[in-house]
Design a protein around this motif. Sequence first.
Motif, PDB file in Angstrom:
ATOM      1  N   ARG A 146      11.432  82.725 -18.300  1.00 22.22           N
ATOM      2  CA  ARG A 146      11.615  81.345 -18.753  1.00 22.22           C
ATOM      3  C   ARG A 146      11.810  80.404 -17.577  1.00 22.22           C
ATOM      4  NH1 ARG A 146      16.121  78.691 -19.387  1.00 22.22           N
ATOM      5  NH2 ARG A 146      17.437  80.533 -19.570  1.00 22.22           N
ATOM      6  N   ASN A 147      12.444  80.899 -16.525  1.00 20.36           N
ATOM      7  CA  ASN A 147      12.698  80.094 -15.336  1.00 20.36           C
ATOM      8  C   ASN A 147      11.585  80.222 -14.293  1.00 20.36           C
ATOM      9  OD1 ASN A 147      15.462  78.683 -15.468  1.00 20.36           O
ATOM     10  ND2 ASN A 147      15.839  80.693 -16.373  1.00 20.36           N
ATOM     11  N   LYS A 148      10.459  80.753 -14.709  1.00 21.90           N
ATOM     12  CA  LYS A 148       9.225  80.802 -13.892  1.00 21.90           C
ATOM     13  C   LYS A 148       9.304  81.686 -12.650  1.00 21.90           C
ATOM     14  CE  LYS A 148       7.392  77.611 -16.584  1.00 21.90           C
ATOM     15  NZ  LYS A 148       7.300  78.048 -17.929  1.00 21.90           N
ATOM     16  N   PHE A 149      10.140  82.719 -12.703  1.00 19.87           N
ATOM     17  CA  PHE A 149      10.146  83.695 -11.614  1.00 19.87           C
ATOM     18  C   PHE A 149       8.986  84.660 -11.843  1.00 19.87           C
ATOM     19  CE2 PHE A 149      14.469  82.107 -11.403  1.00 19.87           C
ATOM     20  CZ  PHE A 149      14.601  81.914 -10.041  1.00 19.87           C
ATOM     21  N   PRO A 150       8.443  85.262 -10.779  1.00 18.29           N
ATOM     22  CA  PRO A 150       7.227  86.081 -10.887  1.00 18.29           C
ATOM     23  C   PRO A 150       7.480  87.475 -11.474  1.00 18.29           C
ATOM     24  CG  PRO A 150       7.991  86.094  -8.640  1.00 18.29           C
ATOM     25  CD  PRO A 150       8.893  85.141  -9.391  1.00 18.29           C
ATOM     26  N   ILE A 151       7.844  87.497 -12.731  1.00 22.86           N
ATOM     27  CA  ILE A 151       8.043  88.752 -13.453  1.00 22.86           C
ATOM     28  C   ILE A 151       6.872  88.886 -14.424  1.00 22.86           C
ATOM     29  CG2 ILE A 151       9.490  89.918 -15.177  1.00 22.86           C
ATOM     30  CD1 ILE A 151      10.866  89.872 -12.499  1.00 22.86           C
ATOM     31  N   LEU A 152       6.085  89.962 -14.296  1.00 23.92           N
ATOM     32  CA  LEU A 152       4.916  90.118 -15.164  1.00 23.92           C
ATOM     33  C   LEU A 152       5.286  90.457 -16.603  1.00 23.92           C
ATOM     34  CD1 LEU A 152       2.379  91.996 -12.873  1.00 23.92           C
ATOM     35  CD2 LEU A 152       2.391  89.588 -13.533  1.00 23.92           C
ATOM     36  N   ALA A 153       6.228  91.375 -16.773  1.00 20.11           N
ATOM     37  CA  ALA A 153       6.634  91.798 -18.126  1.00 20.11           C
ATOM     38  C   ALA A 153       5.424  92.207 -18.958  1.00 20.11           C
ATOM     39  CB  ALA A 153       7.437  90.701 -18.804  1.00 20.11           C
ATOM     40  N   THR A 154       4.575  93.017 -18.371  1.00 25.53           N
ATOM     41  CA  THR A 154       3.327  93.429 -19.003  1.00 25.53           C
ATOM     42  C   THR A 154       3.540  94.055 -20.382  1.00 25.53           C
ATOM     43  OG1 THR A 154       2.386  93.799 -16.823  1.00 25.53           O
ATOM     44  CG2 THR A 154       1.229  94.794 -18.667  1.00 25.53           C
ATOM     45  N   CYS A 155       4.609  94.819 -20.540  1.00 26.06           N
ATOM     46  CA  CYS A 155       4.838  95.510 -21.814  1.00 26.06           C
ATOM     47  C   CYS A 155       5.623  94.660 -22.809  1.00 26.06           C
ATOM     48  CB  CYS A 155       5.554  96.835 -21.582  1.00 26.06           C
ATOM     49  SG  CYS A 155       7.299  96.670 -21.113  1.00 26.06           S
ATOM     50  N   GLY A 156       5.976  93.451 -22.416  1.00 26.49           N
ATOM     51  CA  GLY A 156       6.693  92.564 -23.325  1.00 26.49           C
ATOM     52  C   GLY A 156       8.168  92.898 -23.486  1.00 26.49           C
ATOM     53  N   GLY A 157       8.708  93.655 -22.564  1.00 26.15           N
ATOM     54  CA  GLY A 157      10.134  93.973 -22.612  1.00 26.15           C
ATOM     55  C   GLY A 157      10.465  95.253 -23.346  1.00 26.15           C
ATOM     56  N   ASN A 158       9.506  96.161 -23.412  1.00 25.37           N
ATOM     57  CA  ASN A 158       9.710  97.419 -24.140  1.00 25.37           C
ATOM     58  C   ASN A 158       9.998  98.617 -23.246  1.00 25.37           C
ATOM     59  OD1 ASN A 158       9.239  96.475 -26.874  1.00 25.37           O
ATOM     60  ND2 ASN A 158       7.171  96.049 -26.142  1.00 25.37           N
ATOM     61  N   ALA A 159      10.336  98.373 -21.995  1.00 24.05           N
ATOM     62  CA  ALA A 159      10.669  99.436 -21.037  1.00 24.05           C
ATOM     63  C   ALA A 159       9.560 100.472 -20.924  1.00 24.05           C
ATOM     64  CB  ALA A 159      11.990 100.105 -21.411  1.00 24.05           C
ATOM     65  N   SER A 160       8.323  99.984 -20.782  1.00 25.82           N
ATOM     66  CA  SER A 160       7.232 100.936 -20.639  1.00 25.82           C
ATOM     67  C   SER A 160       6.279 100.606 -19.488  1.00 25.82           C
ATOM     68  CB  SER A 160       6.449 101.049 -21.954  1.00 25.82           C
ATOM     69  OG  SER A 160       5.882  99.811 -22.317  1.00 25.82           O
ATOM     70  N   CYS A 161       6.625  99.613 -18.629  1.00 27.12           N
ATOM     71  CA  CYS A 161       5.678  99.279 -17.554  1.00 27.12           C
ATOM     72  C   CYS A 161       6.329  99.108 -16.180  1.00 27.12           C
ATOM     73  CB  CYS A 161       4.909  98.011 -17.910  1.00 27.12           C
ATOM     74  SG  CYS A 161       5.854  96.483 -17.784  1.00 27.12           S
ATOM     75  N   SER A 162       7.556  98.780 -16.078  1.00 30.79           N
ATOM     76  CA  SER A 162       8.337  98.572 -14.849  1.00 30.79           C
ATOM     77  C   SER A 162       7.914  97.341 -14.043  1.00 30.79           C
ATOM     78  CB  SER A 162       8.348  99.816 -13.957  1.00 30.79           C
ATOM     79  OG  SER A 162       7.110 100.030 -13.331  1.00 30.79           O
ATOM     80  N   THR A 163       7.178  96.412 -14.630  1.00 31.23           N
ATOM     81  CA  THR A 163       6.777  95.193 -13.900  1.00 31.23           C
ATOM     82  C   THR A 163       7.893  94.162 -13.838  1.00 31.23           C
ATOM     83  OG1 THR A 163       5.761  94.193 -15.858  1.00 31.23           O
ATOM     84  CG2 THR A 163       4.321  95.498 -14.416  1.00 31.23           C
ATOM     85  N   CYS A 164       9.053  94.464 -14.412  1.00 31.34           N
ATOM     86  CA  CYS A 164      10.207  93.559 -14.333  1.00 31.34           C
ATOM     87  C   CYS A 164      11.308  94.145 -13.453  1.00 31.34           C
ATOM     88  CB  CYS A 164      10.740  93.242 -15.730  1.00 31.34           C
ATOM     89  SG  CYS A 164      11.463  94.658 -16.587  1.00 31.34           S
ATOM     90  N   HIS A 165      10.947  95.109 -12.619  1.00 30.05           N
ATOM     91  CA  HIS A 165      11.893  95.794 -11.737  1.00 30.05           C
ATOM     92  C   HIS A 165      12.580  94.804 -10.794  1.00 30.05           C
ATOM     93  CE1 HIS A 165      12.360  98.592  -8.028  1.00 30.05           C
ATOM     94  NE2 HIS A 165      13.464  98.606  -8.736  1.00 30.05           N
ATOM     95  N   SER A 166      13.889  94.879 -10.750  1.00 30.53           N
ATOM     96  CA  SER A 166      14.681  94.029  -9.857  1.00 30.53           C
ATOM     97  C   SER A 166      15.897  94.798  -9.388  1.00 30.53           C
ATOM     98  CB  SER A 166      15.117  92.747 -10.579  1.00 30.53           C
ATOM     99  OG  SER A 166      14.003  91.938 -10.882  1.00 30.53           O
ATOM    100  N   TYR A 167      16.586  94.216  -8.397  1.00 29.96           N
ATOM    101  CA  TYR A 167      17.815  94.792  -7.866  1.00 29.96           C
ATOM    102  C   TYR A 167      18.980  93.905  -8.273  1.00 29.96           C
ATOM    103  CZ  TYR A 167      14.217  96.761  -4.813  1.00 29.96           C
ATOM    104  OH  TYR A 167      13.083  97.363  -4.322  1.00 29.96           O
ATOM    105  N   LEU A 168      20.067  94.533  -8.694  1.00 33.86           N
ATOM    106  CA  LEU A 168      21.291  93.824  -9.052  1.00 33.86           C
ATOM    107  C   LEU A 168      22.337  94.100  -7.985  1.00 33.86           C
ATOM    108  CD1 LEU A 168      19.678  94.060 -11.696  1.00 33.86           C
ATOM    109  CD2 LEU A 168      21.824  94.415 -12.889  1.00 33.86           C
TER     110      LEU A 168
END
Length: 108
Positions: free
Chosen positions: A33-55
């Motif tokens: 929503r804040n326009k960071f470069p997260i692909l989220a290819t799977c739509g948030g279903n934990a099946s693609c890892s394109t939203c990988h980040s470090y906390l």
Amino acid sequence: MSSIQINVTDRDGVRTEGVEWKDFESLMECLTRNKFPILATCGGNASCSTCHSYLDQKTFVKTGGTNEEEEDLLEMLDDTRHDNSRLTCQVEWSEDLDGAEIEIAPEW
């Protein structure tokens, strides 16, 4: 509706402070929503890892860590996985995460 503020560092090392994270969103939804470069290819279903980040470590502990499904995906990210890696689609909003430091992982 409640919200908290987090700090996000993108892949270029640019840090944005005070990013609003709303209580009905996953961390992935907040980042997209804040326009960071997260692909989220799977739509948030934990099946693609394109939203990988470090906390940051404190935030990582507060999220309760990874579940088995998330852990399986993270294991495939040998080159970019760290001890504090999370799939942002699996990180739920909590008031306890106010002030969290998030760093978007390199693309694979």
